[in-house]
Scaffold this active site. Structure first.
Site, short mmCIF file in Angstrom:
data_model
loop_
_atom_site.label_atom_id
_atom_site.label_comp_id
_atom_site.label_asym_id
_atom_site.label_seq_id
_atom_site.Cartn_x
_atom_site.Cartn_y
_atom_site.Cartn_z
N CYS A 95 -4.07 0.40 -2.52
CA CYS A 95 -3.89 -0.78 -1.67
C CYS A 95 -2.85 -1.73 -2.29
CB CYS A 95 -5.21 -1.56 -1.55
SG CYS A 95 -6.50 -0.69 -0.67
N CYS A 109 -10.77 -3.30 -3.84
CA CYS A 109 -9.87 -4.36 -4.33
C CYS A 109 -10.66 -5.61 -4.71
CB CYS A 109 -8.81 -4.68 -3.28
SG CYS A 109 -7.59 -3.36 -3.13
N ASN A 151 0.84 -1.20 0.00
CA ASN A 151 0.00 0.00 0.00
C ASN A 151 0.88 1.25 0.00
OD1 ASN A 151 0.64 -0.79 2.69
ND2 ASN A 151 -0.99 0.49 3.52
N ILE A 152 0.42 2.24 -0.74
CA ILE A 152 1.14 3.51 -0.85
C ILE A 152 0.11 4.62 -0.61
CG2 ILE A 152 2.51 4.99 -2.38
CD1 ILE A 152 3.12 2.28 -3.96
N GLU A 153 0.34 5.38 0.45
CA GLU A 153 -0.65 6.39 0.84
C GLU A 153 -0.26 7.78 0.34
OE1 GLU A 153 -1.08 5.94 5.09
OE2 GLU A 153 -2.13 4.02 4.82
N CYS A 209 -10.26 -4.90 0.86
CA CYS A 209 -11.33 -3.88 0.88
C CYS A 209 -12.26 -4.08 -0.32
CB CYS A 209 -10.72 -2.48 0.88
SG CYS A 209 -10.17 -1.94 -0.75
N GLU A 242 -3.08 -4.90 -2.93
CA GLU A 242 -3.63 -5.83 -3.93
C GLU A 242 -3.68 -5.18 -5.31
OE1 GLU A 242 -4.78 -4.94 -0.99
OE2 GLU A 242 -6.23 -6.36 -0.18
N1 THU Z 1 -5.19 -1.43 2.62
C1 THU Z 1 -4.66 -2.30 1.70
O1 THU Z 1 -3.55 -2.11 1.21
N2 THU Z 1 -5.42 -3.37 1.33
C2 THU Z 1 -6.66 -3.64 1.82
O2 THU Z 1 -7.34 -4.52 1.32
C3 THU Z 1 -7.16 -2.89 2.96
C4 THU Z 1 -6.49 -1.59 3.22
C5 THU Z 1 -4.39 -0.25 3.00
C6 THU Z 1 -4.96 1.05 2.53
C7 THU Z 1 -4.41 2.02 3.54
O3 THU Z 1 -3.12 2.43 3.12
C8 THU Z 1 -4.26 1.19 4.80
O4 THU Z 1 -4.33 -0.16 4.41
C9 THU Z 1 -5.34 1.45 5.84
O5 THU Z 1 -6.60 1.41 5.29
#
Ligand code: THU
Length: 138
Positions: free
Chosen positions: A58, A100, A47-49, A97, A60
């Site tokens: 996310c 995804c 994940n990269i915010e 989520c 995935e």
């Molecule tokens: N996140 C994922 O990478 N995959 C998921 O299926 C659920 C959430 C990440 C997104 C965000 O950067 C962090 O988790 C918190 O929501």
């Protein structure tokens, strides 16, 4: 496809290592994914915010978009591991989520693609049709 334990743990291991690359200074939650393609190649993603939140991606979707951008179209399985960035090991299942689930459902087979979740001790395997029944289609 029936995956053997060696492959399942290879995917879990790769997803776990990829968590180290997560950029998650806002949620402090790091996720790693490892996607096995029919070609035999494994693509990882984290994940990269973003500071403005919406562009955050996310693990995935990072993995599947990396694979598709290399020409891959046939997918076998994905392992997903996530948890607090403060902990080096995962302690809970990280369920994908809704966004995804939709993307995976569009590009992977509903009843012939394994979604592997791992809580640090045990794994569970789901089919996409069970994770996202009655999905939207155009
Ligand atoms: N996140 C994922 O990478 N995959 C998921 O299926 C659920 C959430 C990440 C997104 C965000 O950067 C962090 O988790 C918190 O929501």
């Amino acid at each position: 496809m029936n995956l053997d334990e060696k492959t399942i743990f290879e995917l879990i291991d790769k997803a776990n290592k990829t968590r180290e690359c997560a950029f998650s200074p806002y949620s402090h939650f790091s996720v790693g994914a490892a996607l096995l393609c029919k070609s035999g190649k494994i693509y990882t993603g984290c994940n990269i915010e973003s500071e403005v939140f919406t562009p955050t991606i996310c693990a995935e979707r990072t993995a599947i978009f990396k694979a598709m951008s290399e020409g891959e179209r046939d997918f076998v399985a994905i392992a997903i591991l996530g948890g607090s960035s403060a902990l080096s090991k995962v302690a809970e299942y990280c369920s994908p989520c809704g966004v995804c689930r939709q993307v995976l459902a569009e590009f992977c087979k509903a009843d012939n693609f394994d979604v592997i979740l791992y809580n640090g001790t045990e794994y569970k395997i789901f089919k996409l049709k069970d994770l996202l029944p009655e999905r939207f289609t155009l």
